[in-house]
Design a protein around this motif. Structure first.
Motif, PDB file in Angstrom:
ATOM      1  N   ASP A 198      39.795  40.778  26.627  1.00 58.85           N
ATOM      2  CA  ASP A 198      40.360  42.387  27.104  1.00 58.85           C
ATOM      3  C   ASP A 198      42.514  42.108  27.241  1.00 58.85           C
ATOM      4  N   ASN A 223      32.035  40.229  28.346  1.00 54.80           N
ATOM      5  CA  ASN A 223      32.004  40.961  27.655  1.00 54.80           C
ATOM      6  C   ASN A 223      31.732  40.883  26.173  1.00 54.80           C
ATOM      7  N   THR A 241      37.580  44.299  44.206  1.00 53.30           N
ATOM      8  CA  THR A 241      38.018  44.266  42.795  1.00 53.30           C
ATOM      9  C   THR A 241      36.542  44.625  42.302  1.00 53.30           C
ATOM     10  N   THR A 242      36.474  45.072  40.667  1.00 51.27           N
ATOM     11  CA  THR A 242      35.517  45.023  39.468  1.00 51.27           C
ATOM     12  C   THR A 242      33.945  44.594  39.270  1.00 51.27           C
ATOM     13  N   ASN A 247      39.599  35.532  26.408  1.00 49.91           N
ATOM     14  CA  ASN A 247      39.249  36.303  26.836  1.00 49.91           C
ATOM     15  C   ASN A 247      40.084  37.930  25.677  1.00 49.91           C
ATOM     16  N   ASP A 273      37.016  40.608  35.463  1.00 45.80           N
ATOM     17  CA  ASP A 273      37.533  40.843  33.861  1.00 45.80           C
ATOM     18  C   ASP A 273      38.018  39.299  33.251  1.00 45.80           C
TER      19      ASP A 273
END
Length: 405
Positions: free
Chosen positions: A127, A34, A67-68, A125, A137
């Motif tokens: 996010d 991130n 997943t991404t 995190n 993520d």
């Protein structure tokens, strides 16, 4: 300075062993990191020489392209290692300590951590609450399927083994403390397992087997495991579970009645997650199958532990709803039966010390239950392929040959 090699997600269906940077006490930029985490100084952290690091079913979701996760992501959130460097702010963990690393990264300072909800730490995190090593993520903390790894917040998080020689003798069991043993145990505790309980576990992968063994430790009278793969069911039977082959027997209630005399159980555990399949011959993926089926076979007033992974982004989902984690769950059935649902990551630190004691005393035999299988770092890609094919093994990567020797 020593080099560092790691298991990398390269593209859907493929992992590689590559050279990566030797870790230091700063979170550097890289795949999946991130931007708001880049440059975080971790003088509260340590550098570990990785003794064991395990392949997890959650890793497989990323490797399958479900997943991404970005290409180049260093995998691995199940880590046990020896401390080789200590940050200036670390007071109690020392160089040479052999430690287990909880897969959830937790600061120890936020409200969630202070309330023992270390799976939803608010400071690691940017996010959303909750983080993990080597996972999409989750903040971008570098994974531990490597020779060396940096672990932050060492004084708070790390579980030090009291005797290194004893720990190495039990390392195949102790390596499970970073994730699947606490995760399986959390599933059983969340489902309300107690002495005399009858328990159904959906899924005979490593987490399902860990949940079944945990239910036995908690005093369950009967543990029934359901799966589509006979090899995995045979592993469940090897330590005393009853089993149901869901490819041959689509009606779970009928099979439970043959075992218990009634078509329901006291408690149920979902150890499958979002890549669930419908039951019966030729069945296709149906992501709400397990959740709906365990509501159907759990008695009124029962509890459902759900350690199986569900995601908010699934590019391979069967429809637009599934791709964002929206599933057709029979909530009305759960409401009518007054069920309790417990979901989310496992707060590993809530359980890992007690489970360590159970292992060291010989009470818990988790390596035997999940069929721990030690492989080299170079063999990790083959391990991923074999695990993806349904092998009933928990692959334990031994980067430095410390277990095998």
């Amino acid at each position: 300075m020593a080099g560092n090699r790691a298991v990398i997600f390269s593209k859907p269906g493929e992992v590689e062993v590559q050279d990566i940077s030797f870790p230091d006490l700063v979170l550097r930029d890289g795949p999946g990191v991130n931007p708001l985490n880049v440059g975080r100084k971790c003088n509260h952290g340590v550098i570990l020489k990785v003794v064991t690091t395990n392949i997890c079913g959650s890793d497989q979701h990323m490797v399958r392209g479900r997943t991404t996760a970005p290409s180049g992501l260093v995998l691995g959130h199940e880590i046990t290692g020896e401390v080789i460097e200590v940050g200036s702010d670390v007071e109690f963990i020392k160089k040479g300590d052999l430690v287990s690393v909880p897969f959830n990264i937790a600061c120890g300072r936020c409200r969630s951590c202070k309330e023992r909800d270390t799976h939803i730490c608010e400071n690691v995190n940017p996010d959303r609450p909750g983080s993990a090593y080597g996972y999409v993520d989750m903040g971008g903390w570098v994974g531990g399927q490597s020779e060396y790894v940096m672990v932050p917040y060492a004084d708070f998080q790390l579980l030090k083994f009291p005797d290194k020689d004893q720990a190495m003798e039990k390392i195949r069991d102790l390596t499970m403390l970073s994730d699947i043993f606490p995760t399986g145990y959390h599933g059983a505790v969340s489902a309300g397992v107690r002495p005399g309980s009858t328990v159904y576990v959906a899924g005979a992968g490593p987490v399902g087997l860990a949940a079944a063994h945990s239910a036995q430790l908690l005093g369950a009278s009967v543990v029934i495991v359901g799966d589509l793969i006979e090899e995995r069911l045979a592993q469940a039977r090897s330590f005393g579970c009853e089993t149901i082959n869901l490819r041959d027997h689509a009606n779970i209630g009928e099979q439970i009645e043959q075992i218990l005399g009634v078509p329901e159980v006291d408690c149920a555990i979902d150890a499958v997650g979002f890549e669930a399949s419908a039951h019966g011959q030729g069945a296709q993926e149906a992501p709400a199958t397990v959740l709906n089926s365990i509501m159907g076979i759990t008695r009124a007033g029962g509890r459902l532990g759900i350690p199986g992974l569900y995601v908010t982004g699934d590019p391979g989902g069967i429809d637009a709803d599934a791709q964002e984690g929206t599933l057709k769950i029979r909530l009305g059935l759960g409401w009518a039966k007054a069920h309790t649902f417990v979901t989310g990551q496992t707060p590993v630190m809530k359980y890992h010390r007690d489970l360590m004691s159970a292992i060291l005393s010989g009470r818990a035999q988790i390596a035997k239950a999940v069929n721990a299988t030690v492989i080299s770092l170079n063999d990790a890609p083959a391990g991923y392929r074999e695990f993806d094919g349904g092998a009933s093994k928990k692959f334990v990567i031994d980067p430095h040959g410390m277990v095998r020797s």
